[in-house]
Design a protein around this motif. Sequence first.
Motif, mmCIF file in Angstrom:
data_model
loop_
_atom_site.group_PDB
_atom_site.id
_atom_site.type_symbol
_atom_site.label_atom_id
_atom_site.label_comp_id
_atom_site.label_asym_id
_atom_site.label_seq_id
_atom_site.Cartn_x
_atom_site.Cartn_y
_atom_site.Cartn_z
ATOM 1 N N GLY A 24 0.844 -1.182 0.000
ATOM 2 C CA GLY A 24 0.000 0.000 0.000
ATOM 3 C C GLY A 24 0.883 1.237 0.000
ATOM 4 N N LEU A 25 0.431 2.288 0.660
ATOM 5 C CA LEU A 25 1.268 3.476 0.833
ATOM 6 C C LEU A 25 2.282 3.169 1.926
ATOM 7 C CD1 LEU A 25 1.991 6.454 0.331
ATOM 8 C CD2 LEU A 25 0.269 7.051 2.060
ATOM 9 N N VAL A 26 3.550 3.178 1.565
ATOM 10 C CA VAL A 26 4.605 2.775 2.486
ATOM 11 C C VAL A 26 5.346 4.006 2.999
ATOM 12 C CG1 VAL A 26 6.671 1.355 2.781
ATOM 13 C CG2 VAL A 26 4.836 0.587 1.261
ATOM 14 N N ARG A 27 5.599 4.016 4.300
ATOM 15 C CA ARG A 27 6.288 5.144 4.919
ATOM 16 C C ARG A 27 7.797 5.059 4.674
ATOM 17 N NH1 ARG A 27 2.573 3.418 8.721
ATOM 18 N NH2 ARG A 27 4.155 2.518 10.093
ATOM 19 N N GLU A 40 9.231 12.416 3.900
ATOM 20 C CA GLU A 40 9.683 13.781 3.600
ATOM 21 C C GLU A 40 8.554 14.626 3.013
ATOM 22 O OE1 GLU A 40 13.042 13.572 1.040
ATOM 23 O OE2 GLU A 40 14.378 12.736 2.586
ATOM 24 N N ASN A 41 7.559 13.969 2.439
ATOM 25 C CA ASN A 41 6.446 14.670 1.796
ATOM 26 C C ASN A 41 5.110 14.248 2.400
ATOM 27 O OD1 ASN A 41 7.870 16.046 -0.680
ATOM 28 N ND2 ASN A 41 8.669 13.955 -0.606
ATOM 29 N N ALA A 42 5.125 13.932 3.693
ATOM 30 C CA ALA A 42 3.953 13.358 4.346
ATOM 31 C C ALA A 42 2.734 14.254 4.272
ATOM 32 C CB ALA A 42 4.281 13.037 5.807
ATOM 33 N N ASP A 80 -2.413 10.969 2.568
ATOM 34 C CA ASP A 80 -3.252 10.511 3.663
ATOM 35 C C ASP A 80 -2.548 9.307 4.280
ATOM 36 O OD1 ASP A 80 -5.097 9.485 5.392
ATOM 37 O OD2 ASP A 80 -6.678 9.150 3.908
ATOM 38 N N MET A 81 -1.954 9.505 5.432
ATOM 39 C CA MET A 81 -1.123 8.471 6.048
ATOM 40 C C MET A 81 -1.924 7.521 6.941
ATOM 41 S SD MET A 81 1.877 9.362 4.878
ATOM 42 C CE MET A 81 3.157 8.657 5.906
ATOM 43 N N SER A 82 -3.244 7.704 6.999
ATOM 44 C CA SER A 82 -4.039 6.960 7.978
ATOM 45 C C SER A 82 -4.017 5.448 7.768
ATOM 46 C CB SER A 82 -5.490 7.465 7.962
ATOM 47 O OG SER A 82 -6.074 7.287 6.678
ATOM 48 N N ASN A 83 -3.821 5.001 6.539
ATOM 49 C CA ASN A 83 -3.780 3.563 6.255
ATOM 50 C C ASN A 83 -2.420 3.142 5.715
ATOM 51 O OD1 ASN A 83 -5.187 0.989 6.128
ATOM 52 N ND2 ASN A 83 -5.164 1.196 3.905
ATOM 53 N N SER A 84 -1.385 3.895 6.064
ATOM 54 C CA SER A 84 -0.046 3.625 5.523
ATOM 55 C C SER A 84 0.601 2.434 6.216
ATOM 56 C CB SER A 84 0.842 4.858 5.656
ATOM 57 O OG SER A 84 1.035 5.203 7.021
#
Length: 279
Positions: free
Chosen positions: A203-206, A212-214, A218-222
């Motif tokens: 998915g969206l990986v931290r 750096e561009n958080a 939408d980081m809620s499901n990262s």
Amino acid sequence: MNDAVALVTGASRGIGRGIALALLAEGFSVHVTGRTRFEAEANQAGSAGSLEGLEREAAKLPGRIFVHRCDHGKDADTRRVAEDIRAGGRLDILVNNAWPGYENMVEDGEFTWPRPFWEQPARRWEAMIGTALRGAFMVSRAVAPMMISARRGLIVNISFWAAQLYEGNAIYGIAKAAADKMAADFAHELRPHDVAAVALYPGLVRTEAVLENAEYFDMSNSESPQFIGRVIGGLWRDPELMSKSGRALVAAALAHEYGIADVNGYRPVPLTAADFARD
């Protein structure tokens, strides 16, 4: 100590680094490749992460790490890594992660990634197809005989929904679709030898770049970079692994099946094609 042996390509930073750390935490012996060997090189290039830094983190974990400076755009480098692993006697898991496709996304101050295909720089094709995709094929070709001999193994191509949907760049879509097809055809030819091959979608990986561009995400499901590594560990332990061979799998969906949580205890919600179609 887990006696399984893995090779993770492109592990100096990002998803590859996370996969390596997750497998090392589970006691795997992990061979890692990367172009950036030392932190000083990363600092000089203005990038985050090196194999040296990964080694320092790995020292706290139960697994054993084996570091290989390698540019998978050079077949001689790939052959050397395969020979070194072969000298150790076995390889159970290959994770094809090395990906230079996101480099140089800005040229002369312009973000060129979303240009139409007829305006895309040819070097982007070379990075994604000539280096990343070819590199995955060449390292798979080099190590598959070890798995065939052992009559057990797993090849994982890190892919994404761009294989199935338009994600803003035609070359990117072509590369990911090819990664899925590569896994499917590998699976067909490896099945008689009880070796599996899959494509795996994060998915969206931290990663360092995402963090750096958080503010733009939408980081809620990262997911942490380690999450997909935990899933690969679960896939390897799955007694029904061969039934999944040849498929494109979503890491978060597998995590739900296996009861795997992320490093912070969160269980990412699996995304589907419909989620991207709505964007």
